[in-house]
Design an enzyme around this catalytic site. Structure first.
Site, PDB file in Angstrom:
ATOM      1  N   PHE A 142      72.972  39.897  45.787  1.00  0.00           N
ATOM      2  CA  PHE A 142      73.949  38.883  45.369  1.00  0.00           C
ATOM      3  C   PHE A 142      73.248  37.701  44.701  1.00  0.00           C
ATOM      4  CE2 PHE A 142      75.961  41.331  48.684  1.00  0.00           C
ATOM      5  CZ  PHE A 142      77.223  41.572  48.163  1.00  0.00           C
ATOM      6  N   HIS A 143      72.350  38.016  43.791  1.00  0.00           N
ATOM      7  CA  HIS A 143      71.703  36.967  43.010  1.00  0.00           C
ATOM      8  C   HIS A 143      71.160  37.561  41.713  1.00  0.00           C
ATOM      9  CE1 HIS A 143      68.237  38.461  45.537  1.00  0.00           C
ATOM     10  NE2 HIS A 143      67.701  38.495  44.332  1.00  0.00           N
TER      11      HIS A 143
END
Ligand code: TYD
Length: 132
Positions: free
Chosen positions: A49-50
């Site tokens: 999630f980045h």
């Protein structure tokens, strides 16, 4: 044909088993300064999630399997990593989420730079702003 860059590694197999070597700048298109791996993962708990601003990474599932959802802001694609002789380049400004880990999954990642939290983009909204 995928938007994202899967690389086949050279597998040297004989009666004793298999060997795969990953050489900086030869097997993958960048020099790496850091290796890390994630394991003992929960099938139901996704990670990542980045995106990164500059970091280049190469991910290979050396045991088991997992999926990586890749998103460059235009194209979203789910890549299955289930082969120790095949990996995925995760370039700068590629949002990624790892999920569906098998119980025996060991995901090895080679990274072009040492760890630097400032290189992370952890907000999806900020990611979309930055790639405009
Ligand atoms: P994080 O990058 O958030 O993991 P994932 O992308 O798998 O969800 O990192 C988890 C923690 O580990 C965070 O506190 C930062 C730390 N970390 C390091 O200290 N060195 C490293 O090389 C990496 C990748 C993470």
């Amino acid at each position: 044909m995928s938007t994202f860059n899967k690389i086949q590694l050279n597998k040297i197999g004989d009666l004793r088993g298999n060997l795969v070597a990953i050489e900086s700048k030869n097997s993958i298109p960048f020099e790496f300064k850091r290796a890390y791996y994630i394991y003992s993962l929960d099938e139901k708990t996704p990670r990542g999630f980045h995106a990164h601003r500059e970091l280049k990474q190469f991910a290979v599932c050396v045991s088991g399997q997992c999926k990586i959802k890749m998103d460059n802001g235009k194209v979203k694609e789910t890549v299955l990593l289930d082969n120790p002789a095949e990996g995925l380049v995760i370039g700068p400004f590629e949002w990624h989420e790892m999920f569906d880990f098998s119980h025996d999954c060991v995901l090895l990642v080679l990274a072009s730079e040492h760890y630097d939290e400032k290189d992370y983009i952890r907000s999806y909204d900020e990611f979309l702003e930055l790639i405009k």
